[in-house]
Scaffold this motif. Structure first.
Motif, PDB file in Angstrom:
ATOM      1  N   SER A 158      23.565  97.464 -40.587  1.00 65.08           N
ATOM      2  CA  SER A 158      23.841  96.777 -41.844  1.00 65.08           C
ATOM      3  C   SER A 158      22.919  95.589 -42.060  1.00 65.08           C
ATOM      4  N   ALA A 159      22.614  94.871 -41.005  1.00 69.14           N
ATOM      5  CA  ALA A 159      21.729  93.713 -41.142  1.00 69.14           C
ATOM      6  C   ALA A 159      20.357  94.138 -41.643  1.00 69.14           C
ATOM      7  N   ALA A 160      19.843  95.245 -41.103  1.00 64.81           N
ATOM      8  CA  ALA A 160      18.524  95.719 -41.517  1.00 64.81           C
ATOM      9  C   ALA A 160      18.542  96.200 -42.962  1.00 64.81           C
ATOM     10  N   LEU A 161      19.631  96.892 -43.366  1.00 59.93           N
ATOM     11  CA  LEU A 161      19.704  97.389 -44.738  1.00 59.93           C
ATOM     12  C   LEU A 161      19.893  96.243 -45.722  1.00 59.93           C
ATOM     13  N   ALA A 162      20.706  95.260 -45.359  1.00 65.08           N
ATOM     14  CA  ALA A 162      20.929  94.110 -46.230  1.00 65.08           C
ATOM     15  C   ALA A 162      19.654  93.298 -46.427  1.00 65.08           C
ATOM     16  N   ALA A 163      18.782  93.316 -45.431  1.00 65.88           N
ATOM     17  CA  ALA A 163      17.547  92.529 -45.481  1.00 65.88           C
ATOM     18  C   ALA A 163      16.391  93.272 -46.132  1.00 65.88           C
ATOM     19  N   ALA A 164      16.650  94.467 -46.672  1.00 66.63           N
ATOM     20  CA  ALA A 164      15.560  95.283 -47.221  1.00 66.63           C
ATOM     21  C   ALA A 164      15.856  95.683 -48.667  1.00 66.63           C
ATOM     22  N   PRO A 165      15.776  94.741 -49.614  1.00 64.53           N
ATOM     23  CA  PRO A 165      16.063  95.083 -51.021  1.00 64.53           C
ATOM     24  C   PRO A 165      15.123  96.145 -51.567  1.00 64.53           C
ATOM     25  N   GLU A 166      13.882  96.177 -51.095  1.00 64.30           N
ATOM     26  CA  GLU A 166      12.939  97.186 -51.581  1.00 64.30           C
ATOM     27  C   GLU A 166      13.366  98.586 -51.155  1.00 64.30           C
ATOM     28  N   LEU A 167      14.002  98.700 -50.005  1.00 64.31           N
ATOM     29  CA  LEU A 167      14.517  99.987 -49.521  1.00 64.31           C
ATOM     30  C   LEU A 167      15.672 100.452 -50.406  1.00 64.31           C
ATOM     31  N   ARG A 168      16.569  99.547 -50.711  1.00 63.30           N
ATOM     32  CA  ARG A 168      17.705  99.894 -51.561  1.00 63.30           C
ATOM     33  C   ARG A 168      17.224 100.271 -52.958  1.00 63.30           C
ATOM     34  N   GLU A 169      16.253  99.547 -53.459  1.00 65.08           N
ATOM     35  CA  GLU A 169      15.729  99.839 -54.795  1.00 65.08           C
ATOM     36  C   GLU A 169      15.059 101.213 -54.837  1.00 65.08           C
ATOM     37  N   ARG A 170      14.339 101.542 -53.789  1.00 69.48           N
ATOM     38  CA  ARG A 170      13.584 102.799 -53.768  1.00 69.48           C
ATOM     39  C   ARG A 170      14.473 104.014 -53.601  1.00 69.48           C
ATOM     40  N   PHE A 171      15.487 103.923 -52.742  1.00 62.26           N
ATOM     41  CA  PHE A 171      16.243 105.126 -52.362  1.00 62.26           C
ATOM     42  C   PHE A 171      17.686 105.170 -52.858  1.00 62.26           C
ATOM     43  N   LEU A 172      18.240 104.038 -53.281  1.00 62.39           N
ATOM     44  CA  LEU A 172      19.671 104.030 -53.596  1.00 62.39           C
ATOM     45  C   LEU A 172      19.985 103.723 -55.047  1.00 62.39           C
ATOM     46  N   HIS A 173      19.157 102.944 -55.719  1.00 66.21           N
ATOM     47  CA  HIS A 173      19.446 102.582 -57.096  1.00 66.21           C
ATOM     48  C   HIS A 173      18.985 103.688 -58.040  1.00 66.21           C
ATOM     49  N   VAL A 174      19.778 103.888 -59.094  1.00 59.01           N
ATOM     50  CA  VAL A 174      19.434 104.933 -60.084  1.00 59.01           C
ATOM     51  C   VAL A 174      18.360 104.399 -61.027  1.00 59.01           C
TER      52      VAL A 174
END
Length: 234
Positions: A218-234
């Motif tokens: 969770s710490a790594a995912l929370a610290a990676a907004p670019e990852l969330r934007e690329r793979f999780l946001h519509v």
């Protein structure tokens, strides 16, 4: 008991659905399977549970094992006997059975019995004689979770556990999952609510076009907004 998924590939007819999915869930771990719609999350769950043939699919490669026992080729009832319990997408409660009948239909001996499930979800005890089709969506979701727990699973798999639910019911489901984690229940969870899964889960696996593209805590995912934007946001 550990779930191991390595290089999993699957298809629906001639169309590939999964190409290279890898994940694991260890004893007492909570792991999430994340990704946008259509990326292969539900197909992965169906492959684990032996449900792909029922929807015109098949596993075409890779390795599936639970507690060292191969899952490939086992029908769903044999997979369930190994200790995997599923809360499916869309709830899929038995519409013409009562709440009580839904709960006892697939029950196996263990600490999760009617009394324990009613203690977790008092609303189910109040509605025990009502048919599944007469329940609200939130009540059906509670029933789906309770039914899976009545199998006394070693690994509980939840596909979109809180999707489409009213806020109060969502909160009740999250409280249930938090309790299960405290009690050491192994869980594989699909859910879009990042704020909750970041607090609940030990590790996360992201799928993109049928492939595992990232895994971490969770710490790594929370610290990676670019990852969330690329793979999780519509």
């Amino acid at each position: 008991m550990t779930l191991e998924v390595e290089a999993l590939a699957a298809a629906y007819g001639p169309a590939p659905a999964l190409a290279d999915v890898a994940l694991s869930v260890g004893e007492g771990e909570v792991v999430t399977l994340l990704g946008r719609n259509g990326m292969g999350k539900t197909t992965t769950v169906r492959a684990i549970m032996g449900l792909l043939p029922s929807v015109g699919g098949r596993v075409t490669g890779g390795r599936l094992a639970f507690g060292g026992a191969a899952l490939g080729g086992r029908p769903p009832h044999a997979v369930a006997r190994l200790g995997l319990g599923l809360v499916p997408e869309g709830r899929q409660v038995f519409p013409t059975l009562s709440v009580r009948e839904n709960l006892v239909a697939t029950a196996r001996p263990g600490p999760w019995d009617l009394r324990a499930v009613y203690g977790l979800f008092p609303r189910l005890e109040e509605r025990a004689a009502n048919l599944g089709r007469n329940l609200s969506g939130g009540e059906q979701q509670m029933l789906a979770v309770g039914r899976a727990l009545m199998t006394n699973p070693r690994l509980l798999i939840l596909d979109e556990a809180t999707e489409g639910l009213a806020p109060l019911v969502r909160a009740e489901i999250w409280a249930c999952l938090e309790r299960l984690k405290r009690e050491g229940q192994s869980i594989l969870l699909i859910d879009k609510n990042l704020s909750h899964v970041l607090r609940l889960a030990d590790r996360h696996v992201i799928l993109e076009k049928g492939r595992t593209v990232w895994s971490g805590d969770s710490a790594a995912l929370a610290a990676a907004p670019e990852l969330r934007e690329r793979f999780l946001h519509v």
